[in-house]
Design an enzyme around this catalytic site. Sequence first.
Site, PDB file in Angstrom:
ATOM      1  N   LYS A  41       0.834  -1.205   0.000  1.00 52.43           N
ATOM      2  CA  LYS A  41       0.000   0.000   0.000  1.00 52.43           C
ATOM      3  C   LYS A  41       0.868   1.255   0.000  1.00 52.43           C
ATOM      4  CE  LYS A  41      -2.075   1.901   3.565  1.00 52.43           C
ATOM      5  NZ  LYS A  41      -2.949   2.207   4.719  1.00 52.43           N
ATOM      6  N   ASP A  51      -6.736   1.403   0.958  1.00 51.82           N
ATOM      7  CA  ASP A  51      -6.781   1.570   2.407  1.00 51.82           C
ATOM      8  C   ASP A  51      -8.192   1.232   2.884  1.00 51.82           C
ATOM      9  OD1 ASP A  51      -8.377   3.734   1.750  1.00 51.82           O
ATOM     10  OD2 ASP A  51      -7.294   5.164   3.012  1.00 51.82           O
TER      11      ASP A  51
END
Length: 213
Positions: free
Chosen positions: A120, A138
């Site tokens: 991420k 997220d």
Amino acid sequence: MNKDKRQRILEILRENNPHPETELNFSSPFELLVAVTLSAQATDVSVNKATNKLFPVANTPEAIYALGVDGLKTYIKTIGLYNNKAVNVIKACGILVEKYQGQVPEDREALESLPGVGRKTANVVLNTAFGWPTIAIDTHIFRVANRTKFAMGKNVDQVEQKMLKVVPSEFMVDVHHWFILHGRYTCLARKPRCGSCLIEDLCEFKEKVYPED
């Protein structure tokens, strides 16, 4: 959700915010890398408060490395998990100085090899600092993608792969910013603000919530 609905959703989000940006404060790829690393399980507001004090003092790998773990902690102690984050940031700074001449590498594998940097974080840096068409999933994007039925998946990897498959290339660089902001301010976790949602009529969430509910 069909292709036409997805296209329209993205067009509406683009019309409302043509040039979306992260809410993390940064002025270089390195500052962004540090800010995103610090943002895990923390709000962008709390990270910005810390980096607004840290970056004027130290905003290069060399300068932050020179602070040491304890020195860095004094700037980031208001952020959750700051002990582990301080250790990871200092280790990452050492690697950047030693292996990459103090520069943030524009390379996924190299980024993910840094302590505290997962997929991420690498996606955010590649997208926001270097303009890559990556999508960092997220909690907000995961919720919005599943709730609207835009790109459903049981975990972040499934949602990312689905998004990469269904999002047209013209929207790819900006889509994760739109979804984060939508999840942060409209499609809230506990009580989505459906009545003020720009894409309400296109969203396939069956249990829409309105002020009088």
